[in-house]
Design a protein around this motif. Structure first.
Motif, PDB file in Angstrom:
ATOM      1  N   GLN A  13      29.292 -24.773 -29.602  1.00 29.75           N
ATOM      2  CA  GLN A  13      27.833 -24.787 -29.538  1.00 29.75           C
ATOM      3  C   GLN A  13      27.349 -24.354 -28.155  1.00 29.75           C
ATOM      4  O   GLN A  13      26.392 -23.586 -28.027  1.00 29.75           O
ATOM      5  CB  GLN A  13      27.309 -26.190 -29.859  1.00 29.75           C
ATOM      6  N   ILE A  14      28.017 -24.850 -27.128  1.00 26.17           N
ATOM      7  CA  ILE A  14      27.630 -24.495 -25.756  1.00 26.17           C
ATOM      8  C   ILE A  14      27.866 -23.007 -25.513  1.00 26.17           C
ATOM      9  O   ILE A  14      27.033 -22.315 -24.921  1.00 26.17           O
ATOM     10  CB  ILE A  14      28.424 -25.339 -24.740  1.00 26.17           C
ATOM     11  N   GLU A  15      29.002 -22.517 -25.975  1.00 27.44           N
ATOM     12  CA  GLU A  15      29.319 -21.097 -25.790  1.00 27.44           C
ATOM     13  C   GLU A  15      28.262 -20.211 -26.437  1.00 27.44           C
ATOM     14  O   GLU A  15      27.829 -19.210 -25.857  1.00 27.44           O
ATOM     15  CB  GLU A  15      30.696 -20.790 -26.383  1.00 27.44           C
ATOM     16  N   ALA A  16      27.823 -20.568 -27.646  1.00 29.36           N
ATOM     17  CA  ALA A  16      26.805 -19.775 -28.340  1.00 29.36           C
ATOM     18  C   ALA A  16      25.497 -19.772 -27.558  1.00 29.36           C
ATOM     19  O   ALA A  16      24.829 -18.742 -27.429  1.00 29.36           O
ATOM     20  CB  ALA A  16      26.587 -20.323 -29.744  1.00 29.36           C
ATOM     21  N   SER A  17      25.124 -20.928 -27.028  1.00 31.26           N
ATOM     22  CA  SER A  17      23.887 -21.026 -26.257  1.00 31.26           C
ATOM     23  C   SER A  17      23.977 -20.213 -24.972  1.00 31.26           C
ATOM     24  O   SER A  17      23.053 -19.476 -24.607  1.00 31.26           O
ATOM     25  CB  SER A  17      23.593 -22.492 -25.933  1.00 31.26           C
ATOM     26  N   VAL A  44      28.424 -33.042 -21.079  1.00 28.10           N
ATOM     27  CA  VAL A  44      29.800 -32.988 -21.571  1.00 28.10           C
ATOM     28  C   VAL A  44      30.737 -33.030 -20.370  1.00 28.10           C
ATOM     29  O   VAL A  44      30.307 -32.973 -19.210  1.00 28.10           O
ATOM     30  CB  VAL A  44      30.060 -31.701 -22.392  1.00 28.10           C
ATOM     31  N   SER A  45      32.028 -33.115 -20.639  1.00 34.20           N
ATOM     32  CA  SER A  45      33.013 -33.150 -19.561  1.00 34.20           C
ATOM     33  C   SER A  45      33.169 -31.772 -18.937  1.00 34.20           C
ATOM     34  O   SER A  45      32.803 -30.751 -19.531  1.00 34.20           O
ATOM     35  CB  SER A  45      34.363 -33.617 -20.106  1.00 34.20           C
ATOM     36  N   ARG A  46      33.742 -31.742 -17.723  1.00 32.25           N
ATOM     37  CA  ARG A  46      34.003 -30.464 -17.064  1.00 32.25           C
ATOM     38  C   ARG A  46      34.980 -29.625 -17.891  1.00 32.25           C
ATOM     39  O   ARG A  46      34.881 -28.400 -17.923  1.00 32.25           O
ATOM     40  CB  ARG A  46      34.573 -30.710 -15.660  1.00 32.25           C
ATOM     41  N   ALA A  52      33.961 -23.615 -22.718  1.00 29.22           N
ATOM     42  CA  ALA A  52      32.840 -22.799 -23.192  1.00 29.22           C
ATOM     43  C   ALA A  52      32.693 -21.543 -22.338  1.00 29.22           C
ATOM     44  O   ALA A  52      32.502 -20.434 -22.860  1.00 29.22           O
ATOM     45  CB  ALA A  52      31.550 -23.610 -23.167  1.00 29.22           C
ATOM     46  N   LEU A  53      32.785 -21.693 -21.023  1.00 23.36           N
ATOM     47  CA  LEU A  53      32.663 -20.543 -20.125  1.00 23.36           C
ATOM     48  C   LEU A  53      33.837 -19.585 -20.294  1.00 23.36           C
ATOM     49  O   LEU A  53      33.666 -18.360 -20.231  1.00 23.36           O
ATOM     50  CB  LEU A  53      32.574 -21.021 -18.677  1.00 23.36           C
ATOM     51  N   GLN A  54      35.021 -20.132 -20.530  1.00 28.55           N
ATOM     52  CA  GLN A  54      36.190 -19.279 -20.741  1.00 28.55           C
ATOM     53  C   GLN A  54      36.013 -18.435 -22.000  1.00 28.55           C
ATOM     54  O   GLN A  54      36.466 -17.289 -22.057  1.00 28.55           O
ATOM     55  CB  GLN A  54      37.457 -20.127 -20.850  1.00 28.55           C
ATOM     56  N   GLY A  55      35.338 -18.995 -23.002  1.00 31.33           N
ATOM     57  CA  GLY A  55      35.059 -18.227 -24.213  1.00 31.33           C
ATOM     58  C   GLY A  55      34.221 -16.999 -23.914  1.00 31.33           C
ATOM     59  O   GLY A  55      34.438 -15.926 -24.490  1.00 31.33           O
ATOM     60  N   LEU A  56      33.269 -17.121 -22.993  1.00 31.32           N
ATOM     61  CA  LEU A  56      32.437 -15.975 -22.610  1.00 31.32           C
ATOM     62  C   LEU A  56      33.252 -14.946 -21.838  1.00 31.32           C
ATOM     63  O   LEU A  56      33.022 -13.739 -21.963  1.00 31.32           O
ATOM     64  CB  LEU A  56      31.251 -16.443 -21.769  1.00 31.32           C
ATOM     65  N   LEU A  62      31.434 -12.462 -19.337  1.00 29.68           N
ATOM     66  CA  LEU A  62      31.502 -12.968 -17.966  1.00 29.68           C
ATOM     67  C   LEU A  62      32.782 -12.493 -17.299  1.00 29.68           C
ATOM     68  O   LEU A  62      33.779 -12.211 -17.961  1.00 29.68           O
ATOM     69  CB  LEU A  62      31.488 -14.506 -17.937  1.00 29.68           C
ATOM     70  N   ARG A  63      32.745 -12.422 -15.979  1.00 25.17           N
ATOM     71  CA  ARG A  63      33.947 -12.197 -15.174  1.00 25.17           C
ATOM     72  C   ARG A  63      33.960 -13.254 -14.076  1.00 25.17           C
ATOM     73  O   ARG A  63      32.919 -13.672 -13.580  1.00 25.17           O
ATOM     74  CB  ARG A  63      33.942 -10.794 -14.554  1.00 25.17           C
TER      75      ARG A  63
END
Length: 265
Positions: A13-17, A44-46, A52-56, A62-63
């Motif tokens: 859900q976070i990744e989609a947002s 949420v936890s770190r 979620a950020l790794q999914g992007l 993202l880089r």
């Protein structure tokens, strides 16, 4: 915020947002949200924020730069104008997460001006199709099409056709001759801004079009509204020698200043 009543994991859900925000991120030189900021914002936890950020990152949005943070890498999408207009197929070939969301598919009276352009009687009903194009979950373009009922019937148009090329679907009704386009930059109105997740008055690229059949009849008209911050147009035109109607020679012509004779250079 996270909807914990869903079966969808929080990091998804976070990744989609965040994907929607990355697509609309105003400046690729400005760091994206940090893990700590994401964790605090979504409570949420770190570890969940990091996932979620790794999914992007894995999706190419993202880089990571060591010691500096994460940066948006998504460039503007190119809509290349070609005879086949296989834009969506090209995007998917590049691995882009493109979605076509159908908003309207119904017969209605489009107004006298549209009926005139479609060469129909003033009170005629036509097939109206509206879809929203999204990249990584974020809206980038809004398409409206008005199709004469005879063409819609001959092409056997169905709602599922809006998931791909509308132009491909129109060919099922018979051969097409050409398309007339008018492109302009303007400000988004209230409705367009709401659908494209923009502020009213934000710049958009508007493309008005009309498709003509080989027999001279109109196959359809429409408009595509693109977010100017997420799209750019590309076009290659064949060039012809002035007055000849023929492609320019690969060998340039040189005029001798004294004799005024044209020679092949």
């Amino acid at each position: 915020m996270i909807d914990r009543s869903l079966y969808t994991p929080p990091y998804v859900q976070i990744e989609a947002s965040l994907a929607a925000e990355a697509v609309a991120w105003p400046d690729g030189t400005v760091p994206f949200h940090s893990e700590a900021a994401v964790a605090s914002r979504f409570q949420v936890s770190r570890m969940t924020a990091r996932r979620a950020l790794q999914g992007l990152v894995e999706r190419g949005l993202l880089r990571r730069a060591r010691g500096l943070g994460s940066f948006v890498t998504a460039p503007k999408l190119v809509e290349a104008f070609t005879p086949t207009m296989q834009v969506h197929r090209a995007w998917r070939t590049l691995g882009l997460d493109v979605e076509m969301r159908v908003l309207r598919f119904e017969y209605l009276h489009p107004g006298e001006d549209a009926c005139r352009k479609l060469e129909l009687r003033r009170n005629a009903k036509v097939l109206y199709m509206r879809r929203l194009r999204l990249l990584a979950g974020a809206p980038i373009a809004l398409d409206d099409r008005f199709i004469p009922p005879a063409i819609a019937k001959a092409a056997k148009l169905v709602r599922a056709d809006l998931a791909g090329s509308i132009l491909d679907a129109l060919w099922r009704a018979g051969p097409l001759s050409h398309a007339d386009w008018e492109i302009e930059a303007r400000a988004a109105d209230q409705e367009e801004a709401a659908l494209l997740a923009m502020s009213p008055g934000a710049p958009v690229l508007s493309r008005n079009m009309a498709y003509t059949r080989l027999d001279g009849g109109v196959a359809g008209i429409g408009t595509s509204i693109h977010r100017a911050d997420r799209m750019r147009y590309a076009l290659t035109l064949p060039l012809h020698t002035p007055g000849s109607g023929e492609p320019a020679s690969a060998t340039p012509e040189v005029v001798d200043a004294d004799s005024k004779e044209i020679q092949a250079g």
